[in-house]
Structure formats: structure tokens, C-alpha cells
Design a protein around this motif. Sequence first.
Motif, short mmCIF file in Angstrom:
data_model
loop_
_atom_site.label_atom_id
_atom_site.label_comp_id
_atom_site.label_asym_id
_atom_site.label_seq_id
_atom_site.Cartn_x
_atom_site.Cartn_y
_atom_site.Cartn_z
N LYS A 41 0.87 -1.19 0.00
CA LYS A 41 0.00 0.00 0.00
C LYS A 41 0.90 1.23 0.00
CE LYS A 41 -3.82 -2.36 0.53
NZ LYS A 41 -4.32 -2.90 -0.69
N LEU A 42 0.51 2.24 -0.77
CA LEU A 42 1.27 3.48 -0.86
C LEU A 42 0.99 4.34 0.36
CD1 LEU A 42 3.20 5.17 -2.60
CD2 LEU A 42 1.18 6.15 -3.70
N GLY A 43 2.06 4.74 1.05
CA GLY A 43 1.94 5.60 2.22
C GLY A 43 1.85 7.07 1.83
N ASP A 44 1.46 7.90 2.79
CA ASP A 44 1.36 9.34 2.56
C ASP A 44 2.71 9.96 2.20
OD1 ASP A 44 -1.35 9.26 3.09
OD2 ASP A 44 -1.10 9.78 5.22
N ASP A 45 3.80 9.29 2.59
CA ASP A 45 5.15 9.79 2.31
C ASP A 45 5.66 9.38 0.93
OD1 ASP A 45 5.45 7.09 2.80
OD2 ASP A 45 6.91 7.33 4.43
N GLY A 46 4.81 8.68 0.15
CA GLY A 46 5.22 8.27 -1.20
C GLY A 46 6.00 6.97 -1.23
N ILE A 47 6.08 6.29 -0.10
CA ILE A 47 6.78 5.01 0.00
C ILE A 47 5.74 3.91 0.10
CG2 ILE A 47 8.34 3.61 1.42
CD1 ILE A 47 9.74 6.21 2.26
N TRP A 48 6.00 2.80 -0.58
CA TRP A 48 5.12 1.63 -0.53
C TRP A 48 5.47 0.80 0.69
CZ3 TRP A 48 1.21 0.81 -4.04
CH2 TRP A 48 1.22 1.62 -5.17
N TYR A 49 4.44 0.32 1.42
CA TYR A 49 4.64 -0.47 2.64
C TYR A 49 3.83 -1.75 2.60
CZ TYR A 49 6.59 3.77 4.77
OH TYR A 49 7.37 4.88 5.04
N VAL A 117 14.06 2.47 -11.73
CA VAL A 117 14.52 1.59 -10.66
C VAL A 117 13.55 1.67 -9.49
CG1 VAL A 117 16.04 3.36 -9.66
CG2 VAL A 117 16.54 0.96 -9.25
N VAL A 118 13.39 0.55 -8.81
CA VAL A 118 12.59 0.46 -7.59
C VAL A 118 13.51 -0.02 -6.48
CG1 VAL A 118 10.65 -0.68 -6.43
CG2 VAL A 118 10.48 -0.08 -8.87
N VAL A 119 13.60 0.73 -5.40
CA VAL A 119 14.37 0.30 -4.23
C VAL A 119 13.45 -0.51 -3.33
CG1 VAL A 119 15.60 1.06 -2.16
CG2 VAL A 119 15.85 2.33 -4.28
N ILE A 120 13.90 -1.70 -2.97
CA ILE A 120 13.18 -2.52 -1.99
C ILE A 120 14.09 -2.62 -0.77
CG2 ILE A 120 12.12 -4.76 -1.52
CD1 ILE A 120 12.04 -5.10 -4.64
N ASN A 137 10.72 5.48 -6.79
CA ASN A 137 9.99 4.27 -6.42
C ASN A 137 10.71 3.57 -5.27
OD1 ASN A 137 8.00 4.28 -8.70
ND2 ASN A 137 9.89 4.18 -9.89
N VAL A 138 10.10 3.63 -4.08
CA VAL A 138 10.70 3.04 -2.88
C VAL A 138 9.68 2.15 -2.19
CG1 VAL A 138 11.79 3.52 -0.65
CG2 VAL A 138 12.21 5.06 -2.58
N VAL A 139 10.12 0.95 -1.84
CA VAL A 139 9.30 -0.02 -1.12
C VAL A 139 9.98 -0.30 0.21
CG1 VAL A 139 8.42 -2.39 -1.11
CG2 VAL A 139 8.49 -1.09 -3.26
N CYS A 140 9.23 -0.17 1.31
CA CYS A 140 9.77 -0.44 2.64
C CYS A 140 9.20 -1.75 3.17
CB CYS A 140 9.46 0.71 3.59
SG CYS A 140 10.21 0.47 5.23
#
Length: 181
Positions: A41-49, A117-120, A137-140
Amino acid sequence: MDTGSIIIYLECWLQSGSRASDLTGRIQSVMDISKVAQKLKLGDDGIWYSPEASSISYPESGNEWCFQIENESYWFRHRNQCIKTLIRNFSPPGIVFDIGGGNGFVAAAIQDMGIDVVVIEPGESGAQNAKARGLKNVVCTSFEKAGFLKESLPAASLFDVIEHIEQDVEFLIAVHDRLID
């Protein structure tokens, strides 16, 4: 860069048969990652969680420590130059998913080459630092908790990651299963 990282990296890039120079003019974009990882799910900070917490074998302060030195470190900068040389010679077939991407130092170099690129990164401070570094694109979460669909990733990179994975062989098989043939 350890030998395992180089091998995985080259396997992903050699599949394309094209060169990075073919990517001139590509548009770097923000991706709807939920199309390939349905648990995120996309967070308010623009990072996927991921809704599930990830446990990792990495010091909690490791990302912050590296973030303080990456830009000025000869080793980090030289390593990026080596990676960029590989990319120029063996370009990816599409978006690169940088698994265990930390603060996004390598991913930023890839993005600066005009490659999506997507950072995981499972560590929250690393994911926040990657976003602050300008990664689109950042995934946490961990790779496993993201729920990537089989055959959904064009390319994957693993730099200084495998040594932190307890079940490394199973992990590499899972990454391979998610790569597009």
C-alpha cells in the motif's frame, strides 16, 4: 561487491541482449507497484509499505551510518562506477528492482543513467533515506513480504544482500521465479 552479487547482477542483465545506450530518452517514472506486488500500500510519504513487519539481519543503525559516508566514500563511489560500467555494457530489459537497496545509493546511480529503478529496503530509515535521495519508487519491506507476483520483474539487483539472508538459496530461487523470462 561480493561474487554472488556480481553473478546475480550479470544474470539479470545478460538476458536482455541490448546495451544501455539503447535506453537514451527513456522517461523515468513513478510506478504503480501494486500491479506487481499486491500486498503493498502506498503511504502518505510516497513510499510503498507491506502490512506485515519484516525482520532483517542487519544492524538497526547500519543504514544511518552508511548514509553519512556514502557520498564521500571512495569505496561506495568506485563501486557505483563499476556497476554503471556493467549496466552500460549489459543493459536491463526493463525496470530494475534493487532488492535490499539500503539508502538508495546504487539505485540513484542507476536512475541517474535514465533507467527506471525500484528500491526494496526493509529498514525504514534506509527507505526514508532513499526517498530523500530522490528515488521515485521506494518499497519499505522485505522482498518476501512484498508479495511480488511470479514472472513480474524485468530485472533484479542484489548488492551486499545475500550474506544477510539466512535461507539464501531459497531466496535466490524466489527472486528467479519473479523474473520475467
